[in-house]
Design an enzyme around this catalytic site. Structure first.
Site, PDB file in Angstrom:
ATOM      1  N   ASP A  52       0.707  -1.130   0.143  1.00  0.00           N
ATOM      2  CA  ASP A  52       0.018   0.111   0.013  1.00  0.00           C
ATOM      3  C   ASP A  52       0.879   1.386  -0.018  1.00  0.00           C
ATOM      4  O   ASP A  52       0.702   2.400  -0.817  1.00  0.00           O
ATOM      5  CB  ASP A  52      -0.857  -0.004   1.227  1.00  0.00           C
ATOM      6  CG  ASP A  52      -1.963  -1.003   1.217  1.00  0.00           C
ATOM      7  OD1 ASP A  52      -1.984  -1.752   0.157  1.00  0.00           O
ATOM      8  OD2 ASP A  52      -2.979  -1.188   1.991  1.00  0.00           O
ATOM      9  N   ASN A  97      -4.676  -2.082  -4.138  1.00  0.00           N
ATOM     10  CA  ASN A  97      -5.817  -2.351  -3.342  1.00  0.00           C
ATOM     11  C   ASN A  97      -5.712  -1.584  -2.155  1.00  0.00           C
ATOM     12  O   ASN A  97      -6.249  -1.693  -0.983  1.00  0.00           O
ATOM     13  CB  ASN A  97      -5.967  -3.652  -2.716  1.00  0.00           C
ATOM     14  CG  ASN A  97      -7.477  -4.042  -2.155  1.00  0.00           C
ATOM     15  OD1 ASN A  97      -8.322  -3.255  -2.371  1.00  0.00           O
ATOM     16  ND2 ASN A  97      -7.378  -5.313  -1.589  1.00  0.00           N
ATOM     17  N   ASP A 330      -9.264  -4.378  17.191  1.00  0.00           N
ATOM     18  CA  ASP A 330      -8.293  -5.345  16.716  1.00  0.00           C
ATOM     19  C   ASP A 330      -7.472  -5.729  17.659  1.00  0.00           C
ATOM     20  O   ASP A 330      -7.286  -7.005  18.015  1.00  0.00           O
ATOM     21  CB  ASP A 330      -7.243  -4.594  15.593  1.00  0.00           C
ATOM     22  CG  ASP A 330      -8.009  -4.497  14.112  1.00  0.00           C
ATOM     23  OD1 ASP A 330      -8.907  -4.896  14.057  1.00  0.00           O
ATOM     24  OD2 ASP A 330      -7.690  -3.345  13.368  1.00  0.00           O
ATOM     25  N   GLU A 358     -11.390 -10.280   8.448  1.00  0.00           N
ATOM     26  CA  GLU A 358     -10.796 -11.161   7.475  1.00  0.00           C
ATOM     27  C   GLU A 358     -11.442 -12.452   7.678  1.00  0.00           C
ATOM     28  O   GLU A 358     -11.390 -13.028   6.694  1.00  0.00           O
ATOM     29  CB  GLU A 358      -9.277 -11.133   7.953  1.00  0.00           C
ATOM     30  CG  GLU A 358      -8.296 -10.246   7.566  1.00  0.00           C
ATOM     31  CD  GLU A 358      -8.335  -8.840   8.296  1.00  0.00           C
ATOM     32  OE1 GLU A 358      -9.512  -8.572   8.940  1.00  0.00           O
ATOM     33  OE2 GLU A 358      -7.467  -7.990   8.038  1.00  0.00           O
ATOM     34  N   HIS A 405      -4.111 -12.458   9.536  1.00  0.00           N
ATOM     35  CA  HIS A 405      -2.811 -12.272  10.262  1.00  0.00           C
ATOM     36  C   HIS A 405      -2.970 -11.997  12.042  1.00  0.00           C
ATOM     37  O   HIS A 405      -2.120 -12.559  12.486  1.00  0.00           O
ATOM     38  CB  HIS A 405      -2.218 -10.997   9.647  1.00  0.00           C
ATOM     39  CG  HIS A 405      -3.207  -9.712   9.738  1.00  0.00           C
ATOM     40  ND1 HIS A 405      -2.830  -8.262  10.092  1.00  0.00           N
ATOM     41  CD2 HIS A 405      -4.637  -9.650   9.434  1.00  0.00           C
ATOM     42  CE1 HIS A 405      -3.879  -7.736  10.151  1.00  0.00           C
ATOM     43  NE2 HIS A 405      -4.834  -8.399   9.773  1.00  0.00           N
ATOM     44  N   ARG A 406      -3.981 -11.503  12.262  1.00  0.00           N
ATOM     45  CA  ARG A 406      -4.165 -11.507  13.620  1.00  0.00           C
ATOM     46  C   ARG A 406      -4.185 -12.798  14.527  1.00  0.00           C
ATOM     47  O   ARG A 406      -3.871 -12.909  15.386  1.00  0.00           O
ATOM     48  CB  ARG A 406      -5.121 -10.365  13.806  1.00  0.00           C
ATOM     49  CG  ARG A 406      -5.050  -9.115  13.470  1.00  0.00           C
ATOM     50  CD  ARG A 406      -5.677  -8.030  14.430  1.00  0.00           C
ATOM     51  NE  ARG A 406      -5.240  -6.685  13.624  1.00  0.00           N
ATOM     52  CZ  ARG A 406      -4.100  -5.935  13.603  1.00  0.00           C
ATOM     53  NH1 ARG A 406      -3.170  -6.568  14.523  1.00  0.00           N
ATOM     54  NH2 ARG A 406      -3.965  -4.930  12.914  1.00  0.00           N
ATOM     55  N   LYS A 433       0.340  -9.467   6.015  1.00  0.00           N
ATOM     56  CA  LYS A 433      -0.713  -8.396   5.631  1.00  0.00           C
ATOM     57  C   LYS A 433       0.018  -6.992   6.247  1.00  0.00           C
ATOM     58  O   LYS A 433      -0.176  -5.899   5.806  1.00  0.00           O
ATOM     59  CB  LYS A 433      -2.008  -8.568   6.229  1.00  0.00           C
ATOM     60  CG  LYS A 433      -3.162  -7.617   6.069  1.00  0.00           C
ATOM     61  CD  LYS A 433      -4.375  -8.119   5.371  1.00  0.00           C
ATOM     62  CE  LYS A 433      -4.979  -6.969   4.740  1.00  0.00           C
ATOM     63  NZ  LYS A 433      -6.397  -6.739   5.477  1.00  0.00           N
TER      64      LYS A 433
END
Ligand SMILES: Nc1ncnc2c1ncn2[C@@H]1O[C@H](COP(=O)(O)OP(=O)(O)O)[C@@H](O)[C@H]1O
Ligand SMILES: Nc1ccn([C@H]2C[C@H](O)[C@@H](COP(=O)(O)OP(=O)(O)O)O2)c(=O)n1
Length: 669
Positions: A52, A97, A330, A358, A405-406, A433
């Site tokens: 990104d 994205n 998160d 996700e 990822h988490r 990610k």
């Protein structure tokens, strides 16, 4: 990054020292754009290096900003701002994205003028931008949707300059869909506020306020002080203009920091100083910094200042909590892991958003925590976790990560369990990610609860030890020690220095201070690439000649033992299982017939364009085996508890699979 099918995290006891975490994505892209719109040059440090941010940098360069990466540093860049200049036009900007690039760039370019086309990957063309486009059109900007109405790709059609803007009435934007539209306007509208005040009016309840807080704090760093009236009205004062602050240090990502704060709190107290997290402090602008308050409620000892945090064990066991986690959705996943170590059931409430991330994170967390031995109750918007009963209630588990990822980062926190059980993390690469090197960073700071696991592969020359060991290491994500390379390097160094191969004291001195470096499959001796020279038959013979000397072996012992680092080591040689790693949990003695081995060596040499004679090779290797096996010090022989593997009739893959099966048989999952 670990790209293995799974990663076994050995039981961990403590974390210590310092860690530096990657920069926050939201801050990185905001700062890059602000630097691009400013007067003067800005050095951005601590930048997140990810897809990104890369597309944002590329777009800024196309727009005519100066973009210069610092030499050899992915996390530092120098931006020369436009400072009132018109951007290059026409441009075609590809933004992948990255919502944090598409939304603000659309608004900024609409107010800068020119002809620009903004597009992204297919998924980007399904992410809404209609509310922002509508707000900009009401202002008078000329924007066309090139695909579906309300979605990118877009064209800004202002080749003749920015049209007169309707700034008498407040600029209206919806706040209840995505806060990114408001952020985009707040970043762009100062460009129109040189001669007049500009007001932005939010319609609907503003969500994700911490992100707006970040936007406002960064605008201020770049010289624009927006007046906020509640969360409905934002006034950009007349005379606003972006001015570079010279240098900006991007804060480390606060959500990423939560795993290390938790690890510090779970760490055995002998860690002393605890774990210092650099690049993020108690004064952080990111909303997830409030995880610190929640961790403290659970008993974590978290200190901090500007740009640093320190976490260590406070209360133990941790204190159970009943918390509304809406403000830290998160980082609240990390609290769920801490709840495993609490003195009773913990409830995390108001986390309905977990279900649409996700993966359905409430369902995923429930399933995985149960595997670890916890009793878990889930509701539409809460999770209640009753920890496993002391050490006896914990289970070794293979944790599924759901391409989230988490989930993967959270799973690693189960490795601090009091039963000292390892934890298997499926598909560890999903951490890419936000934190590709998460596990490497954790392992660098972590102390294992037990000896780091080592798989030993010993055997005679050309039996395929190196091939097998390297393949195993790659499959498990472990380190690899080619112990023969150390003897070979000593032999090579001796030849270079003119030291005789029987001068034990001088050879031991050389071995103790070998300037050896293993890097990307190559071996460097004193700055010289010796990968080829090391593998020559002559060097092998020389190595075998000096290997019997006890002082040489002693000098290399600690070097070899020091290679046993998290998450594990595969070591090949002659005495890995008998001497160097005598307590290793799996030892393999690899053999193949002398004919097979001579043939393999012959092919190996032929592939390198070296001609050889098979019969002589066989005689040589038998002579070397005899010498390696008959010497007094650490002779070549199978450890008592080694498993024998004759691979004369096995393919490399079959050998690898056999050893992986043996290893799996010894695992608790
Ligand atoms: N199981 C096997 N089957 C066939 N060839 C093998 C096998 N294992 C290794 N080899 C080949 O034999 C050669 C010698 O292997 P290497 O790993 O260098 O042995 P070592 O480290 O024991 O001296 C290499 O070319 C390798 O590809
Ligand atoms: N752990 C070890 C590894 C190698 N050696 C010695 C004995 C070997 O003949 C030489 C070279 O080892 P290396 O494993 O590189 O040799 P091969 O690849 O098996 O031919 O070093 C040793 O004594 N102990």
């Amino acid at each position: 990054m670990f790209t293995t099918e799974f990663l076994d995290v050995p039981a961990l006891r403590a974390v210590q020292g310092r860690v530096r975490l990657p920069g926050s994505k939201s801050i990185s892209n905001r700062v890059l754009l602000l630097a691009a719109l400013s007067e003067g040059a800005t050095r951005v440090r601590g930048l997140l290096d990810s897809d990104d941010t890369r597309v944002m940098l590329q777009a800024l360069a196309q727009m005519g900003c100066g973009v210069r990466r610092a030499d050899g540093r992915a996390d530092e860049v120098l931006i020369e701002g436009l400072g009132g200049r018109a951007p290059a036009s026409p441009t075609r900007l590809f933004l992948g994205n990255a919502g944090t690039a598409m939304r603000p760039l659309t608004a900024a370019l609409a107010l800068l003028g020119g002809e620009h086309e903004l597009s992204g990957v297919a998924r980007m063309h399904e992410r809404p931008i209609g509310d922002l486009v509508a707000a900009l059109r009401r202002l008078g900007c000329r924007i066309e949707e090139l695909g579906q109405p309300g979605f990118p790709p877009l064209r800004i059609a202002e080749a003749a300059g920015v049209p007169p803007l309707a700034l008498d009435a407040p600029v209206r934007v919806r706040g209840d869909v995505s806060s990114q539209f408001l952020t985009a306007l707040l970043l762009a509208l100062p460009l129109a506020a040189r001669e007049r005040e500009v007001t932005v009016q939010v319609e609907g309840e503003l969500i994700s306020r911490p992100y707006i807080h970040i936007t406002l704090a960064l605008l201020e760093r770049f010289g624009v002080a927006v007046q906020r009236q509640g969360w409905e009205r934002f006034v950009i004062p007349e005379g606003s203009r972006y001015q570079s602050p010279g240098e900006v240090l991007v804060e480390a990502d606060a959500s990423s920091a939560s795993y290390f704060i938790a690890a510090g709190a779970l760490s055995a107290p002998e860690g002393g100083e605890g774990l210092v997290i650099e690049g993020l402090g108690l004064d952080a602008v990111q909303g997830d910094i409030r995880f610190v308050e929640a961790a403290r409620l659970m008993g974590a000892d978290v200190q901090g200042g500007s740009g640093w945090l320190r976490a260590r064990r406070g209360a133990w066991p941790l204190k159970a909590v009943d918390l509304d986690c809406n403000h830290i959705p998160d980082a609240a996943m990390t609290l769920a892991m801490m709840a495993l170590y609490a003195d009773g059931p913990s409830t995390l409430r108001n986390i309905a958003s977990w279900r649409v991330k996700e993966t359905d994170r409430i369902a995923a967390m429930t399933a995985e925590l149960r595997k670890l031995g916890a009793a878990v109750e889930e509701g539409a918007d809460f999770i209640r976790i009753t920890p496993p009963a002391l050490a006896g209630g914990w289970r070794a588990a293979s944790i599924c990560t759901y391409d989230d990822h988490r989930m993967a980062m959270c799973a690693s926190l189960a490795a601090f369990n009091p039963a000292a059980l390892p934890v298997r993390v499926q598909d560890p690469k999903c951490v890419a990610k936000t934190f590709p090197d998460y596990f490497e960073t954790l392992f660098a700071a972590a102390r294992p609860a037990r000896a780091v696991p080592v798989i030993c592969i010993d055997g005679p020359t050309a039996s395929g030890k190196g091939t097998l060991a390297a393949a195993l290491a790659a499959r498990l994500g472990w380190h690899y020690l080619d112990s023969g390379a150390l003897y070979r390097a000593t032999a090579l160094a001796a030849r270079q220095a003119g030291v005789a191969l029987d001068d034990e004291a001088a050879l031991a001195r050389l071995a103790a201070a070998l300037p050896l470096r293993f890097e990307a499959g190559r071996v460097w001796l004193d700055g010289r690439d010796v990968s080829e020279a090391l593998r020559s038959e002559q060097t092998g013979m020389d190595a075998s000649a000096l290997a019997p000397l006890p002082a040489v072996r002693a000098a290399l012992l600690n070097l070899q033992r020091g290679m046993a680092r998290l998450p594990g080591l595969v070591a090949d040689g002659r005495d890995m299982g008998t001497v160097v790693f005598a307590d290793a949990p799996l030892k393999v003695f690899l053999t193949a017939s002398a004919e097979t081995r001579a043939e393999r060596r012959y092919k190996q040499l032929a592939a390198k364009g070296i001609s050889a004679n098979i019969a002589r090779l066989r005689d040589d290797l038998q002579a070397r085996d005899a010498r390696d096996a008959s010497r007094a010090a650490a002779p070549l022989k199978a450890a008592q508890d080694a498993l024998a593997l004759d691979n004369s009739c096995l393919s490399i893959e079959q050998s690898v699979q056999q050893v992986l099966d043996w290893w799996q048989d010894r695992q608790p999952f």
